[in-house]
Design a protein around this motif. Sequence first.
Motif, mmCIF file in Angstrom:
data_model
loop_
_atom_site.group_PDB
_atom_site.id
_atom_site.type_symbol
_atom_site.label_atom_id
_atom_site.label_comp_id
_atom_site.label_asym_id
_atom_site.label_seq_id
_atom_site.Cartn_x
_atom_site.Cartn_y
_atom_site.Cartn_z
ATOM 1 N N LEU A 231 0.915 -1.358 0.175
ATOM 2 C CA LEU A 231 0.030 0.208 -0.051
ATOM 3 C C LEU A 231 0.823 1.367 -0.145
ATOM 4 C CD1 LEU A 231 -2.962 -0.983 2.365
ATOM 5 C CD2 LEU A 231 -3.076 -0.945 0.068
ATOM 6 N N ILE A 232 2.056 1.116 0.734
ATOM 7 C CA ILE A 232 2.967 2.365 0.622
ATOM 8 C C ILE A 232 3.750 2.533 -0.597
ATOM 9 C CG2 ILE A 232 2.609 2.694 3.298
ATOM 10 C CD1 ILE A 232 5.486 1.557 3.443
ATOM 11 N N GLY A 233 3.895 1.382 -1.192
ATOM 12 C CA GLY A 233 4.562 1.223 -2.239
ATOM 13 C C GLY A 233 6.193 1.061 -2.085
ATOM 14 N N MET A 234 6.480 0.382 -0.995
ATOM 15 C CA MET A 234 7.945 -0.090 -0.637
ATOM 16 C C MET A 234 8.511 -1.068 -1.413
ATOM 17 S SD MET A 234 10.176 0.119 1.898
ATOM 18 C CE MET A 234 9.295 0.911 3.168
ATOM 19 N N PRO A 235 9.505 -1.047 -2.051
ATOM 20 C CA PRO A 235 10.280 -1.889 -2.800
ATOM 21 C C PRO A 235 10.526 -3.100 -2.105
ATOM 22 C CG PRO A 235 11.394 0.435 -2.869
ATOM 23 C CD PRO A 235 10.409 0.173 -1.893
ATOM 24 N N SER A 236 10.714 -4.169 -2.886
ATOM 25 C CA SER A 236 10.900 -5.439 -2.438
ATOM 26 C C SER A 236 9.959 -5.845 -1.232
ATOM 27 C CB SER A 236 12.391 -5.675 -1.856
ATOM 28 O OG SER A 236 13.320 -5.426 -2.783
ATOM 29 N N ALA A 237 8.512 -5.527 -1.245
ATOM 30 C CA ALA A 237 7.573 -5.752 -0.425
ATOM 31 C C ALA A 237 7.433 -7.349 0.023
ATOM 32 C CB ALA A 237 6.210 -5.205 -0.873
ATOM 33 N N PHE A 238 7.572 -8.014 -0.859
ATOM 34 C CA PHE A 238 7.330 -9.422 -0.569
ATOM 35 C C PHE A 238 8.397 -10.184 0.222
ATOM 36 C CE2 PHE A 238 7.964 -13.985 -1.504
ATOM 37 C CZ PHE A 238 6.899 -14.575 -1.335
ATOM 38 N N VAL A 239 9.552 -9.811 -0.194
ATOM 39 C CA VAL A 239 10.983 -10.198 0.575
ATOM 40 C C VAL A 239 11.096 -9.703 1.980
ATOM 41 C CG1 VAL A 239 13.220 -10.382 0.481
ATOM 42 C CG2 VAL A 239 12.286 -10.591 -1.628
ATOM 43 N N SER A 272 10.746 10.075 3.638
ATOM 44 C CA SER A 272 9.190 9.871 3.799
ATOM 45 C C SER A 272 8.891 8.228 3.873
ATOM 46 C CB SER A 272 8.575 10.705 2.925
ATOM 47 O OG SER A 272 8.519 10.267 1.750
ATOM 48 N N MET A 273 9.564 7.634 2.701
ATOM 49 C CA MET A 273 9.351 6.338 2.517
ATOM 50 C C MET A 273 9.796 5.612 3.844
ATOM 51 S SD MET A 273 7.853 3.912 1.067
ATOM 52 C CE MET A 273 7.572 4.453 -0.488
ATOM 53 N N ALA A 274 10.909 5.864 4.474
ATOM 54 C CA ALA A 274 11.409 5.433 5.609
ATOM 55 C C ALA A 274 10.268 5.690 6.764
ATOM 56 C CB ALA A 274 12.638 6.045 5.908
ATOM 57 N N LEU A 275 9.931 6.533 6.934
ATOM 58 C CA LEU A 275 8.854 6.882 8.105
ATOM 59 C C LEU A 275 7.601 6.032 7.775
ATOM 60 C CD1 LEU A 275 9.176 10.952 8.248
ATOM 61 C CD2 LEU A 275 10.024 9.251 9.733
ATOM 62 N N TRP A 276 6.972 5.981 6.540
ATOM 63 C CA TRP A 276 5.906 5.112 6.191
ATOM 64 C C TRP A 276 6.337 3.687 6.622
ATOM 65 C CZ3 TRP A 276 1.218 6.482 5.659
ATOM 66 C CH2 TRP A 276 0.940 7.663 5.101
#
Length: 357
Positions: A231-239, A272-276
């Motif tokens: 939902l937040i668009g994080m890379p490598s979400a599955f791993v 911001s992605m780190a905070l998410w």
Amino acid sequence: MKDRVEVELTKRATIVTSVVLAMTATVALVWAAAGALLMIFGGLLLAAIIAALARPLQWAGLSRGWAFGIVIAFLSLAIAGGLFYGGLTLVSQFNELWNQLREQLQALAKTMADMGIGSGGEGGSGSEDSGEIGLDTLLPNPSGIFSSASRAMFSVLGTLGNVFIVVFIAIFLVVQPELYRHGIVSLFPPSKRKRLDETLGAAADELVLWVCGTGISMVIVFVVTWIGLILIGMPSAFVLALQAGLLAFIPTLGPFIAGIPIVLVGLSESPSMALWGLGVYILVQGVESNVSQPIAQRYTSALPPALTLGSQAVFGVLFGTLGIALAVPLVAVLMVFVRELYVKDTLGGAYGEKTTT
């Protein structure tokens, strides 16, 4: 009379000395064979996992042999299929994740060096001459981290033989559990055998229930983490979600370790992605504390938090990473023996419990 007293004292001294020597020899033997004993317990734990997966099939009406055979075949096919079809993709994703983590550690080291927190610099020899705090006193050397990781990878590859031993121990225990259970019980006096057999059964049930509860917690952590990171668009979400779910096997320490890669990968995109990512991690911890752990505790007795963390610290110091991973289920099983054979049978029950006469 005096001679009789001396003989009695000599006999008691001999008995005490023999008991002390036997205990010392036992402790030394356990210490020397700690690695092998942990492998055996790993086999017991894997057998408990197979038993936990087979229980729904037995409830559905299948015989014990068919249920265990189907579970073993399913696990074998799942592992083989995962390695064959998804292995290359998963390895590629892990390599990408590893590169991202390495870049973030290097960027963090450079940022701290630019802020004056460095081991050297222009016109300065380091912290001793300029009064600055050396970076190496705050962070490990990145090159040392990755060279250690490389050695660890080769070490993991070198332990595949131990993995096969654990697997075959689990299969043998699943196929003929009564053979080994009766063999252990037969080593004790007849008057103690029934009670010991009951305690072994209770310990086995405790291990199976612990596996069920932990498995539920791992699945919930994996699913919630995966959904949140997507939902937040994080890379490598599955791993990232996979490693969070696997690390949920290790209570207390595992969730904390799982949050570090999430934040570092977020930093590779933006602050911001780190905070998410940190927000997702906090959400997952809330779900684990208020949903998955209460569900897990319905199936197994929960260890007190201090005992959990203390046992992990002790086993980690004594036996390393494997000790940390196996500390909680091992202590849970040992507590069954202590509670049943010592607290109840020897001491008459726990403090504060009402005893019946």
